[in-house]
Write an enzyme that holds these catalytic residues in place. Structure first.
Site, PDB file in Angstrom:
ATOM      1  N   ALA A  12      85.884 -53.876 -17.597  1.00 26.21           N
ATOM      2  CA  ALA A  12      84.335 -54.026 -16.933  1.00 26.21           C
ATOM      3  C   ALA A  12      83.595 -54.367 -18.305  1.00 26.21           C
ATOM      4  CB  ALA A  12      83.926 -52.571 -16.461  1.00 26.21           C
ATOM      5  N   GLY A  15      84.152 -52.504 -21.356  1.00 23.99           N
ATOM      6  CA  GLY A  15      85.484 -52.741 -22.297  1.00 23.99           C
ATOM      7  C   GLY A  15      85.429 -53.965 -22.784  1.00 23.99           C
ATOM      8  N   ASN A 102      83.215 -41.713 -19.852  1.00 23.33           N
ATOM      9  CA  ASN A 102      82.452 -40.535 -19.743  1.00 23.33           C
ATOM     10  C   ASN A 102      83.388 -39.567 -19.085  1.00 23.33           C
ATOM     11  OD1 ASN A 102      80.173 -40.942 -21.105  1.00 23.33           O
ATOM     12  ND2 ASN A 102      79.173 -41.872 -19.364  1.00 23.33           N
ATOM     13  N   SER A 128      78.279 -44.224 -26.720  1.00 24.92           N
ATOM     14  CA  SER A 128      76.896 -44.143 -26.119  1.00 24.92           C
ATOM     15  C   SER A 128      76.412 -45.494 -26.741  1.00 24.92           C
ATOM     16  CB  SER A 128      76.236 -42.879 -26.508  1.00 24.92           C
ATOM     17  OG  SER A 128      74.965 -43.241 -25.984  1.00 24.92           O
ATOM     18  N   GLY A 129      75.758 -46.130 -25.915  1.00 25.17           N
ATOM     19  CA  GLY A 129      74.848 -47.402 -26.302  1.00 25.17           C
ATOM     20  C   GLY A 129      74.839 -48.564 -25.170  1.00 25.17           C
ATOM     21  N   LYS A 184      79.494 -35.766 -26.290  1.00 24.68           N
ATOM     22  CA  LYS A 184      78.852 -36.992 -25.512  1.00 24.68           C
ATOM     23  C   LYS A 184      78.199 -36.499 -24.486  1.00 24.68           C
ATOM     24  CE  LYS A 184      78.005 -41.086 -24.041  1.00 24.68           C
ATOM     25  NZ  LYS A 184      78.453 -41.329 -22.850  1.00 24.68           N
ATOM     26  N   HIS A 187      74.977 -35.001 -25.547  1.00 22.83           N
ATOM     27  CA  HIS A 187      73.993 -36.006 -25.721  1.00 22.83           C
ATOM     28  C   HIS A 187      73.525 -36.613 -24.554  1.00 22.83           C
ATOM     29  CE1 HIS A 187      73.712 -40.592 -25.415  1.00 22.83           C
ATOM     30  NE2 HIS A 187      73.118 -40.531 -26.798  1.00 22.83           N
ATOM     31  N   ASN A 188      74.312 -36.913 -23.418  1.00 25.07           N
ATOM     32  CA  ASN A 188      73.952 -37.150 -22.058  1.00 25.07           C
ATOM     33  C   ASN A 188      72.606 -36.437 -21.379  1.00 25.07           C
ATOM     34  OD1 ASN A 188      75.456 -39.349 -22.750  1.00 25.07           O
ATOM     35  ND2 ASN A 188      76.070 -39.562 -20.460  1.00 25.07           N
ATOM     36  N   GLU A 191      69.626 -36.551 -23.074  1.00 25.34           N
ATOM     37  CA  GLU A 191      69.161 -38.043 -22.552  1.00 25.34           C
ATOM     38  C   GLU A 191      68.338 -37.940 -21.586  1.00 25.34           C
ATOM     39  OE1 GLU A 191      71.207 -41.838 -20.701  1.00 25.34           O
ATOM     40  OE2 GLU A 191      71.994 -41.275 -22.416  1.00 25.34           O
ATOM     41  N   ARG A 289      65.579 -35.280 -10.739  1.00 29.55           N
ATOM     42  CA  ARG A 289      66.519 -36.513 -10.237  1.00 29.55           C
ATOM     43  C   ARG A 289      66.907 -35.999  -8.853  1.00 29.55           C
ATOM     44  NH1 ARG A 289      69.909 -39.800 -14.421  1.00 29.55           N
ATOM     45  NH2 ARG A 289      68.494 -39.650 -16.278  1.00 29.55           N
ATOM     46  N   ARG A 448      67.827  -3.470 -11.832  1.00 27.00           N
ATOM     47  CA  ARG A 448      69.162  -3.535 -11.535  1.00 27.00           C
ATOM     48  C   ARG A 448      69.984  -2.196 -11.650  1.00 27.00           C
ATOM     49  NH1 ARG A 448      72.156  -5.588 -15.428  1.00 27.00           N
ATOM     50  NH2 ARG A 448      73.819  -6.589 -13.965  1.00 27.00           N
TER      51      ARG A 448
END
Length: 471
Positions: A12, A15, A102, A128-129, A184, A187-188, A191, A289, A448
């Site tokens: 893809a 890659g 991922n 990432s990038g 990662k 990181h996301n 993000e 989202r 409680r």
């Protein structure tokens, strides 16, 4: 025909661009794709490149120099397992499989154990990038056996982004097993939070002041010249400039307000709950989202649910713009503090021994969250590797303190005008909670204990206590 230095499975766009990156840096690459025509077309489009086309996995394995190195770039989940199940029996002891997708870190943990039992090396390599980063230099987050990392260190260093400040490759060995994919994932998650905060800054500026896309492009362009300098701020300014060719309107105004997600932000929130890491900004971004996807419900609700009488800001325009800038920067520091604290907790929980200064350093270029102030984060953890939270760093803490009045004012204004700013709000609430020597959790513990006899601790003596509160 000479043998390839590395093989890549999955052509893809990511890659393909990684293949071109590796080839440009002097490596011969064997390429394979499940759909053979995709591989053949790719090779045909790049005549003269040091590429070895492979129609079968057997051909791929036979074309590789020993010990073999194969990078998998296919969709996370069952696709990766399918490739590994077909590839592993063809490899020999000491050969290396790298998963550059991922993947969920728990899948990487499992695959590490399974392949080690077959005497094969395995690395989970977070990349990432996006497409451009894959071609010209991404941020690379590898995890796996340290000795295996040494065998690919030069290659990954060659294709990684280089930090503009010192030219260092944005790649470093992060830790064993799933450490690379865990970093990662976080990181996301960061993000997600970063994007939500920028979107809320846009919502305040547009909603409170009625700014046009052209005005917003100018503002975000100016912000990108200062402390907010980052990839995400830069592309935001670019987005506001784009005019739709059909209607002549700013294209951003025609984009449907339903944000999609691929799961990495959700994974971050889920694991944070498991290990007890508070990351409210990331959580609010995931929720944001989800609620955006309820478009039809929101449209219907907008017709029946009342809001505030005043919906437009009547104060000084330029003053509010500058306060939003300050609030965005302070919120970003809060969000990154949460993400880095989660990495610290996870490192202890999973035995990753993460180096937070190094992680911040390899995020300075190539990745989606690359930003000028990652240098300040790198410096903070370099000064004090055991720093429990970025808010306690003298420099970053002072930066937040200086912007607190503006931060509080922006949240107050937005709430008063009925503009939803969940990430701004919880970023501030996280700061206020973290700085509070005493929280109202004492009442929760008493509740409680009353309804469930869960016991509580006291401030004046050691031990656990239970009280008959109603006697």
């Amino acid at each position: 025909m000479s043998q390839a230095n590395v093989g890549l499975i999955g052509l893809a766009v990511m890659g393909q661009n990684l293949v071109l990156n590796m080839e440009r840096n002097g490596y011969t690459v064997a390429v394979y794709n499940r759909t053979t025509s995709t591989m053949q077309n790719f090779v045909a489009q790049h005549p003269g490149k040091k590429l070895i086309p492979c129609v079968t996995l057997e051909e791929l394995v036979a074309s590789l120099e020993r010990p073999r190195k194969v990078l998998i770039m296919v969709k996370a989940g069952a696709g990766v397992d399918a490739v590994i199940s077909g590839l592993a029996p063809l490899l020999d002891e000491g050969d290396l499989i790298m998963d550059g997708g991922n993947s969920y870190y728990r899948d990487t943990e499992r695959r590490s154990v399974e392949l080690a039992a077959q005497n094969l090396n395995f690395m989970g390599v977070g990349i990432s990038g996006g497409e451009e980063g894959a071609l010209w230099g991404p941020s690379i987050m590898p995890g796996g056996p340290r000795e295996t990392w040494r065998s690919v260190q030069d290659m990954l260093g060659a294709i990684a982004a280089k930090a503009p400040e010192d030219g260092k490759p944005c790649v470093a060995y992060l830790g064993p097993r799933g450490a690379g994919h865990y970093v990662k994932m976080v990181h996301n998650g960061i993000e997600y939070g970063d994007m939500q905060l920028i979107a809320e800054a846009y919502a305040v500026l547009q909603g409170a002041l009625g700014l046009t896309a052209a005005e917003l492009a100018e503002i975000f362009g100016q912000w990108n010249q200062g402390e907010l300098d980052s990839f995400l701020i830069d592309i935001t300014a670019t987005i506001f400039k784009k005019i739709d060719g059909e209607t002549g309107q700013p294209l951003v105004d025609l984009v449907l307000d339903k944000a999609a997600q691929k799961g990495t932000g959700k994974w971050t929130s889920q694991d944070a709950f498991d290990i007890g890491a508070p990351i409210p900004t990331i959580n609010s971004a995931v929720v944001g989202r989800i609620i955006s996807s309820l478009k039809e419900e929101r449209v219907a609700a907008s017709k029946v649910l009342p809001g505030p009488e005043q919906t437009v800001y009547d104060g000084d325009r330029d003053e509010l713009i500058d306060m939003v800038r300050q609030a965005l920067y302070a919120s970003k520091i809060s969000a990154y503090a949460q993400g880095m604290a989660m990495l610290r907790i996870a490192s202890e929980e999973y035995g990753y021994e993460l180096n937070l200064a190094e992680i911040a350093s390899i995020w300075r270029a190539g990745c989606i969250i690359r930003a000028r102030f990652l240098n300040r984060i790198t410096e903070a953890f370099t000064r004090k590797p055991g720093l429990p939270n970025l808010l306690l760093d003298e420099s970053l803490g002072q930066a937040v303190a200086e912007r607190l009045p503006a931060w509080r004012k922006v949240v107050q204004i937005a709430i008063g005008l009925g503009i939803p700013v969940p990430a701004f709000s919880v970023s501030l609430a996280y700061y206020d909670s973290y700085r509070s020597a005493r929280l109202p959790a004492n009442l929760i513990q008493a509740q409680r204990d009353l309804f469930g006899a869960h016991t509580y601790e006291r401030t004046d003596k050691a031990g656990f206590f239970h009280t008959d509160w109603e006697s």
